[in-house]
Design a protein around this motif. Structure first.
Motif, PDB file in Angstrom:
ATOM      1  N   ASN A  69     -12.248   6.909   4.818  1.00  0.00           N
ATOM      2  CA  ASN A  69     -12.355   5.448   4.797  1.00  0.00           C
ATOM      3  C   ASN A  69     -11.722   4.858   6.044  1.00  0.00           C
ATOM      4  N   SER A  70     -12.407   3.900   6.646  1.00  0.00           N
ATOM      5  CA  SER A  70     -11.858   3.258   7.840  1.00  0.00           C
ATOM      6  C   SER A  70     -10.738   2.273   7.498  1.00  0.00           C
ATOM      7  N   LEU A  71     -10.708   1.769   6.252  1.00  0.00           N
ATOM      8  CA  LEU A  71      -9.641   0.856   5.838  1.00  0.00           C
ATOM      9  C   LEU A  71      -9.265   1.153   4.396  1.00  0.00           C
ATOM     10  N   LEU A  97       1.816  -8.419  -0.216  1.00  0.00           N
ATOM     11  CA  LEU A  97       2.049  -7.508   0.895  1.00  0.00           C
ATOM     12  C   LEU A  97       1.244  -6.243   0.636  1.00  0.00           C
ATOM     13  N   ALA A  98       0.443  -5.840   1.627  1.00  0.00           N
ATOM     14  CA  ALA A  98      -0.397  -4.661   1.486  1.00  0.00           C
ATOM     15  C   ALA A  98      -0.116  -3.675   2.610  1.00  0.00           C
ATOM     16  N   ALA A  99      -0.147  -2.396   2.264  1.00  0.00           N
ATOM     17  CA  ALA A  99      -0.108  -1.334   3.266  1.00  0.00           C
ATOM     18  C   ALA A  99      -1.548  -1.021   3.625  1.00  0.00           C
ATOM     19  N   GLU A 100      -1.854  -0.962   4.920  1.00  0.00           N
ATOM     20  CA  GLU A 100      -3.223  -0.699   5.379  1.00  0.00           C
ATOM     21  C   GLU A 100      -3.196   0.482   6.345  1.00  0.00           C
ATOM     22  N   TYR A 101      -4.118   1.422   6.139  1.00  0.00           N
ATOM     23  CA  TYR A 101      -4.173   2.612   6.982  1.00  0.00           C
ATOM     24  C   TYR A 101      -5.589   3.183   6.957  1.00  0.00           C
TER      25      TYR A 101
END
Length: 167
Positions: free
Chosen positions: A93-95, A84-88
C-alpha cells in the motif's frame, strides 16, 4: 381579498427565504477566515514493539501532543474533531493510516492543549513491515459549523522512525 391561508403561506415563505439568505451569508463569511493552527508531537518512548503470534507488528508509544487550534474557531464553529494518525508506506500500500489518538474540542477556550498519553488505539500493521520504518504523524481536524458545510485539513509532521528490532 386574500384568505388567511394565502397570507400565512406568503409570510412563512418570505421568512424561510430570509432565513436561507442569512444562513448563506453566514456560511460565506466563514470562508473569509484563514486559520493558522499549530501543533507539535513528540514520541517520548516506544513502550513496546512486538510481533504478534499471527505475524502482525504492534507498537505502543508514549506521545506528547501540543496544539493551538484556536484559530479554527469562529462565531459559526460548533466543535472541532481532531485526531492524530501515523502514516507510512508498505510494498502492498502506498498509504497506510492508523489513528493513534482523537478528541472533540467543543470551544475555543480549550482549543489550546497539551496532552501526555499513550496511543489510544492500537498501532498494528498487517504483516511485519514496521521494523526500521519511517513514518509521519499527521494531525487531522474537521471543523463542524453551526450552519454551512464542514471542512477538514491536516498538519503533517515527518521524520519519525521505528526501531529496527522488536522490544
Amino acid at each position: 381579498m386574500h384568505s388567511f391561508g394565502y397570507r400565512a403561506n406568503a409570510l412563512l415563505t418570505f421568512a424561510a427565504t430570509i432565513l436561507a439568505v442569512i444562513c448563506a451569508i453566514a456560511s460565506f463569511s466563514d470562508t473569509l477566515n484563514s486559520p493558522s493552527p499549530t501543533a507539535q508531537v513528540q514520541v517520548l518512548s516506544i513502550n513496546w514493539f512486538q510481533c504478534q503470534p499471527n505475524g502482525n507488528d504492534e507498537v505502543s508509544m508514549t506521545l506528547n501532543i501540543s496544539a493551538d487550534l484556536q484559530s479554527l474557531f469562529t462565531w459559526n464553529t460548533k466543535q472541532v474533531f481532531v485526531f492524530l494518525a501515523a502514516e507510512y508506506e508498505t510494498p502492498a500500500n502506498s498509504l497506510n493510516q492508523i489513528s493513534l489518538w482523537d478528541g472533540i474540542i467543543p470551544s475555543k477556550e480549550i482549543a489550546k492543549f497539551q496532552i501526555h498519553t499513550s496511543n489510544k488505539y492500537r498501532f498494528v500493521d498487517q504483516g511485519s513491515n514496521l521494523r526500521g520504518k519511517e513514518f509521519n504523524l499527521t494531525l487531522h481536524w474537521h471543523v463542524m459549523p453551526k450552519t454551512g458545510k464542514m471542512f477538514a485539513d491536516k498538519l503533517v509532521m515527518s521524520g519519525y522512525h521505528l526501531p529496527k528490532e522488536y522490544r
